[in-house]
Structure formats: structure tokens, C-alpha cells
Scaffold this motif. Structure first.
Motif, short mmCIF file in Angstrom:
data_model
loop_
_atom_site.label_atom_id
_atom_site.label_comp_id
_atom_site.label_asym_id
_atom_site.label_seq_id
_atom_site.Cartn_x
_atom_site.Cartn_y
_atom_site.Cartn_z
N THR A 262 0.83 -1.21 0.00
CA THR A 262 0.00 0.00 0.00
C THR A 262 0.86 1.26 0.00
N ASN A 263 0.28 2.32 -0.51
CA ASN A 263 0.90 3.64 -0.48
C ASN A 263 -0.19 4.65 -0.13
N TYR A 264 0.20 5.67 0.64
CA TYR A 264 -0.74 6.69 1.06
C TYR A 264 -0.15 8.08 0.84
N ALA A 265 -1.04 9.02 0.59
CA ALA A 265 -0.62 10.41 0.60
C ALA A 265 -0.21 10.78 2.03
N ASP A 266 0.76 11.64 2.15
CA ASP A 266 1.22 12.04 3.49
C ASP A 266 0.08 12.61 4.32
N SER A 267 -0.83 13.29 3.67
CA SER A 267 -1.90 13.97 4.38
C SER A 267 -2.91 13.02 5.02
N VAL A 268 -2.90 11.75 4.61
CA VAL A 268 -3.88 10.81 5.16
C VAL A 268 -3.23 9.66 5.93
N LYS A 269 -1.92 9.58 5.95
CA LYS A 269 -1.24 8.50 6.66
C LYS A 269 -1.64 8.48 8.13
N GLY A 270 -1.93 7.28 8.61
CA GLY A 270 -2.34 7.14 10.00
C GLY A 270 -3.83 7.34 10.23
N ARG A 271 -4.53 7.86 9.21
CA ARG A 271 -5.97 8.09 9.35
C ARG A 271 -6.80 7.23 8.39
N PHE A 272 -6.27 6.99 7.21
CA PHE A 272 -6.97 6.21 6.19
C PHE A 272 -6.31 4.85 6.03
#
Length: 114
Positions: free
Chosen positions: A57-67
Motif C-alpha cells: 500500500t501507499n498513502y498520501a502524506d496527508s492521510v497517513k495514520g488516518r486512512f
């Protein structure tokens, strides 16, 4: 060909949660990458999260830990669990699948009120 149908968007208060679903028209176990982009009014579309074969998986920094993105191959569905939502998460969320080319869903609106 892959048809994608999103669901789960809506209006939620800041700090709340939503779960988006993206149902595919065919088996997804062979689709290399699926995920979500979002587009807020007046802004460019941005990648939110993606999941590849093997469940990397990869996440945008702005959503890491929340999504959290996940895929259920048995249901041909990808999910995006969104917690601790913020007003800046307000956007239209688009599901995508990449299998030799990109396929897109119609989008689902997420609105987070302050």
C-alpha cells in the motif's frame, strides 16, 4: 474492461469516519493496482491511497495514520476506511483500477463539516 462503482460517501462531522467501497465488474485478484484519488473544488486530482497485488500500500502524506485501504478479492471490492476526518478531506473521491490502462469510477462526494 473493468467497471467500477463507488459507494459510501456522504456528510460527516470533523473527527468522524466513513468507509468508501469500490465494487469492480470482474475479478480483481489479477488487477495490478487499485486505489483512490480525490479532487477538491479548484484543486488538482491527487492520489489518496493505492493497493497492489501482494497488498502493498501507499498513502498520501496527508492521510497517513488516518486512512486505510484494503481489498477483498472474494467480493471484488476495494475499501477505503477514513477515520479522524478533517474539513480538508472534503472532495469527490474516485476509485481507479490499473490493468494495462486506467479505469475510473464515477466518483462519490465526501463532505466533512467543521
Amino acid at each position: 474492461q473493468v467497471q467500477l462503482v463507488e459507494s459510501g460517501g456522504g456528510l460527516v462531522q470533523s473527527g468522524g469516519s466513513l468507509r468508501l467501497s469500490c465494487a469492480a465488474s470482474r475479478r480483481i485478484f489479477s488487477i495490478s493496482t487499485m486505489g483512490w484519488y480525490r479532487q477538491a473544488p479548484g484543486k488538482q486530482r491527487e492520489l489518496v491511497a493505492r493497493i497492489s497485488i501482494g497488498d502493498s500500500t501507499n498513502y498520501a502524506d496527508s492521510v497517513k495514520g488516518r486512512f486505510t485501504i484494503s481489498r477483498d478479492n472474494a467480493k471484488n471490492t476495494v475499501y477505503l476506511q477514513m477515520n479522524s476526518l478533517k474539513p480538508e478531506d472534503t472532495a469527490v473521491y474516485y476509485c481507479f483500477a490499473y490493468s494495462h490502462q486506467y479505469y475510473w469510477g464515477q466518483g462519490t462526494q465526501v463532505t466533512v463539516s467543521s
